[in-house]
Scaffold this active site. Structure first.
Site, PDB file in Angstrom:
ATOM      1  N   HIS A  50     -51.604  37.657  45.756  1.00 11.19           N
ATOM      2  CA  HIS A  50     -50.889  38.477  44.776  1.00 11.19           C
ATOM      3  C   HIS A  50     -51.345  39.926  44.868  1.00 11.19           C
ATOM      4  O   HIS A  50     -51.962  40.457  43.944  1.00 11.19           O
ATOM      5  CB  HIS A  50     -51.148  37.959  43.363  1.00 11.19           C
ATOM      6  N   SER A  83     -54.424  33.615  43.195  1.00 12.01           N
ATOM      7  CA  SER A  83     -54.431  32.832  41.965  1.00 12.01           C
ATOM      8  C   SER A  83     -53.522  31.628  42.186  1.00 12.01           C
ATOM      9  O   SER A  83     -52.318  31.698  41.970  1.00 12.01           O
ATOM     10  CB  SER A  83     -53.940  33.675  40.786  1.00 12.01           C
ATOM     11  N   CYS A 134     -47.008  34.220  47.214  1.00 12.98           N
ATOM     12  CA  CYS A 134     -47.740  33.080  46.627  1.00 12.98           C
ATOM     13  C   CYS A 134     -46.912  31.786  46.703  1.00 12.98           C
ATOM     14  O   CYS A 134     -46.616  31.320  47.796  1.00 12.98           O
ATOM     15  CB  CYS A 134     -48.175  33.401  45.200  1.00 12.98           C
ATOM     16  N   ARG A 183     -56.618  33.208  29.227  1.00 14.55           N
ATOM     17  CA  ARG A 183     -55.578  32.275  28.780  1.00 14.55           C
ATOM     18  C   ARG A 183     -56.003  30.836  29.052  1.00 14.55           C
ATOM     19  O   ARG A 183     -55.886  29.967  28.169  1.00 14.55           O
ATOM     20  CB  ARG A 183     -54.272  32.586  29.526  1.00 14.55           C
ATOM     21  N   LYS A 211     -58.979  25.611  41.132  1.00 14.78           N
ATOM     22  CA  LYS A 211     -58.103  26.775  41.229  1.00 14.78           C
ATOM     23  C   LYS A 211     -58.790  27.878  42.036  1.00 14.78           C
ATOM     24  O   LYS A 211     -59.958  28.201  41.818  1.00 14.78           O
ATOM     25  CB  LYS A 211     -57.753  27.302  39.836  1.00 14.78           C
ATOM     26  N   GLU A 227     -49.777  42.440  44.426  1.00 18.45           N
ATOM     27  CA  GLU A 227     -49.106  43.248  43.404  1.00 18.45           C
ATOM     28  C   GLU A 227     -49.813  43.219  42.060  1.00 18.45           C
ATOM     29  O   GLU A 227     -49.485  44.025  41.161  1.00 18.45           O
ATOM     30  CB  GLU A 227     -47.658  42.766  43.223  1.00 18.45           C
TER      31      GLU A 227
END
Length: 305
Positions: free
Chosen positions: A235, A192, A142, A249, A163, A237
């Site tokens: 990502h 992300s 990333c 969040r 985003k 992972e």
């Protein structure tokens, strides 16, 4: 074969509950095997969560892996207990005379800043330069991938209108590349981020090769010609709940944020997400460990220089 980690690391109990073979360093030292030495430069704010995610993927091979966790000395994380960092992490100054078969550079939530304005950018540049003679293969994730592409090849990043968050379909543009050996023509991976690197800028660099792309998320996997540096803009992972945690969040912060794409069933955040990228993620990391680290690294790490 197992990953070798400190027996006190929180990730150990989580991985053992998942039936992942974790070996203490004391037991590993009793075996007549040279494990791969892998350093993880963890730039993520949720360090303990990221440790567990990466260790889970690195464990899914027949290769014994010895892990070293690294942090920057020029930035103090706010979301990880200082006791954890002191107990399990080292700084670059402590390991700069060591050599490693491989290194992972994680993402970081600093995309809104120009690279040169990130407080630990000079230290990261020193680590990137050091890696040329002290690490055989580096896997950048990333923002770490954007930083590596910028430092090594001058590839710029650009802000996105919104985003990019979700799980996206990717197509192989170089299906014979060893990094994607065994992968389907199309695979899923989470993203992300607020910025992007563009395919035309990467392809303008002769020593870079684009391995996979997404119509929605853009370039995903990139390798240099010597296969010493791998760049992944997503990502893979991430756990099942990671994107959900980030979404809620941001909602609680009052941000104008969209629901992650192709993630919640029916686009409904009230429904638990399905884990649909685990197989591709496991293959990606095991291919890196096997074909780019284990099969290529010198047995005597002093030979890297």
């Amino acid at each position: 074969m197992p990953i070798n980690i400190d027996a006190r690391l929180p990730a150990r109990s989580v991985l053992e509950m998942e039936n992942i073979f974790v070996m203490s360093r004391e037991r590993a030292m009793a075996q007549d095997i040279r494990p791969l030495r892998i350093a993880i430069l963890n730039l993520m704010p949720t360090k303990i969560e990221t440790e567990t995610q990466l260790l889970r993927l690195l464990s899914n091979t027949p290769i014994q892996v010895d892990i070293e966790l690294l942090q920057t000395a020029t930035h103090r994380p706010k979301h990880t207990p200082q006791e954890h960092l002191l107990q399990f992490y080292k700084t670059f100054e402590e390991i700069k005379h060591e050599r490693y078969d491989g290194m992972i550079v994680t993402g970081a939530p600093v995309e809104h800043l120009p690279f040169e304005e990130v407080d630990y950018w000079p230290e990261l540049c020193e680590i990137f330069e050091w890696s040329k003679k002290h690490v055989w293969s580096v896997f950048h994730i990333c923002w770490g991938a954007q930083a590596g592409l910028y430092y090594h090849h001058g590839v710029p990043k650009f802000p996105l209108p919104r985003k990019l968050s979700g799980v996206y379909v990717h197509m192989l543009t170089d299906p014979v590349h060893p990094l994607v050996r065994g992968m389907d023509d199309e695979y899923l991976a989470p993203h992300s981020r607020y910025t992007e690197v563009r395919r035309q800028d990467i392809e303008a660099v002769p020593e870079l090769r684009v391995i996979s792309c997404s119509e929605e998320a853009g370039v995903h996997l990139v390798s240099d010609a010597g296969r010493r540096n791998i760049y992944a803009t997503g990502h893979s992972e991430y756990d099942r709940e990671t994107l959900a945690g980030e979404y809620f969040r941001d909602v609680n912060k009052g941000l104008d944020i969209q629901v992650p794409c192709n993630y919640f069933p029916g686009g409904d955040p009230a429904r638990p997400p399905a884990m649909r990228w685990r197989g591709a993620a496991s293959l990606l990391f095991s291919n890196w460990l096997n074909y780019f680290v284990y099969q290529e690294t010198p047995f005597d790490l002093e030979a890297i220089s």
